[in-house]
Scaffold this motif. Structure first.
Motif, PDB file in Angstrom:
ATOM      1  N   LYS A  45       0.832  -1.206   0.000  1.00 36.86           N
ATOM      2  CA  LYS A  45       0.000   0.000   0.000  1.00 36.86           C
ATOM      3  C   LYS A  45       0.863   1.252   0.000  1.00 36.86           C
ATOM      4  CE  LYS A  45      -4.084  -1.579   2.469  1.00 36.86           C
ATOM      5  NZ  LYS A  45      -4.872  -1.417   3.703  1.00 36.86           N
ATOM      6  N   LEU A  46       1.914   1.239   0.804  1.00 37.58           N
ATOM      7  CA  LEU A  46       2.801   2.391   0.891  1.00 37.58           C
ATOM      8  C   LEU A  46       3.522   2.625  -0.433  1.00 37.58           C
ATOM      9  CD1 LEU A  46       3.928   4.556   2.786  1.00 37.58           C
ATOM     10  CD2 LEU A  46       5.729   2.959   3.410  1.00 37.58           C
ATOM     11  N   ARG A  48       2.424   1.808  -3.450  1.00 38.74           N
ATOM     12  CA  ARG A  48       1.447   2.350  -4.400  1.00 38.74           C
ATOM     13  C   ARG A  48       1.174   3.821  -4.130  1.00 38.74           C
ATOM     14  NH1 ARG A  48      -2.263  -2.132  -3.155  1.00 38.74           N
ATOM     15  NH2 ARG A  48      -1.381  -3.910  -4.196  1.00 38.74           N
ATOM     16  N   ARG A  49       1.073   4.171  -2.861  1.00 41.36           N
ATOM     17  CA  ARG A  49       0.809   5.564  -2.500  1.00 41.36           C
ATOM     18  C   ARG A  49       1.967   6.463  -2.914  1.00 41.36           C
ATOM     19  NH1 ARG A  49      -1.256   6.012   3.376  1.00 41.36           N
ATOM     20  NH2 ARG A  49      -2.903   4.783   2.434  1.00 41.36           N
ATOM     21  N   ILE A  50       3.202   6.009  -2.685  1.00 40.49           N
ATOM     22  CA  ILE A  50       4.381   6.788  -3.070  1.00 40.49           C
ATOM     23  C   ILE A  50       4.453   6.915  -4.584  1.00 40.49           C
ATOM     24  CG2 ILE A  50       6.905   6.728  -3.138  1.00 40.49           C
ATOM     25  CD1 ILE A  50       6.805   5.561  -0.293  1.00 40.49           C
ATOM     26  N   ALA A  52       1.976   6.872  -6.688  1.00 40.95           N
ATOM     27  CA  ALA A  52       0.918   7.791  -7.128  1.00 40.95           C
ATOM     28  C   ALA A  52       1.332   9.241  -6.885  1.00 40.95           C
ATOM     29  CB  ALA A  52      -0.384   7.480  -6.405  1.00 40.95           C
ATOM     30  N   ARG A  53       1.961   9.513  -5.756  1.00 38.75           N
ATOM     31  CA  ARG A  53       2.409  10.884  -5.476  1.00 38.75           C
ATOM     32  C   ARG A  53       3.500  11.317  -6.444  1.00 38.75           C
ATOM     33  NH1 ARG A  53       2.735  11.377   1.098  1.00 38.75           N
ATOM     34  NH2 ARG A  53       0.494  11.267   1.459  1.00 38.75           N
TER      35      ARG A  53
END
Length: 111
Positions: A45-46, A48-50, A52-53
């Motif tokens: 999850k982390l 994917r979040r990074i 995306a940012r």
């Protein structure tokens, strides 16, 4: 001093009832695998979040797999090129898009 209230949560009680009869090494192995699965999901999850940012900062499109009520998957309508129609693509859609029912412009540009 105890009021008869169990100190363990219901999750702990279920875990102990399912694995309590097994040897300690099996219990520890199962617990370690559960913890590893949770940590792996957090790391993914982390990541994917990074990603995306970083994509937002770079102005690149975010590669997100569709899901939820709006995702049609293989049932999505095909466009004229043979691929699936993208919601953010060039093909107009929505309540204001009339498609084949749109009025045709008159000949000669007279109006």
């Amino acid at each position: 001093m105890s009021a008869g209230v169990p100190l363990a949560s219901w999750k702990t009680q279920i875990f102990e009832s399912l694995l309590g009869f097994l040897p300690d090494w099996v219990q520890i192995t199962v617990l370690a695998l559960v913890v590893l699965a949770v940590l792996t999901s957090w790391v993914l999850k982390l990541k994917r979040r990074i990603a995306a940012r970083r994509a937002l900062r770079a102005g690149a499109p975010v590669h997100a797999q569709g899901s939820g009520a709006d995702f049609l998957g293989p049932y999505a309508p095909r466009n004229q090129a043979g691929g699936t129609a993208r919601p953010g693509g060039r093909e107009p859609s929505g309540a204001d898009f009339l498609g084949a029912y749109a009025p045709r412009p008159e000949d000669g540009g007279r109006g």
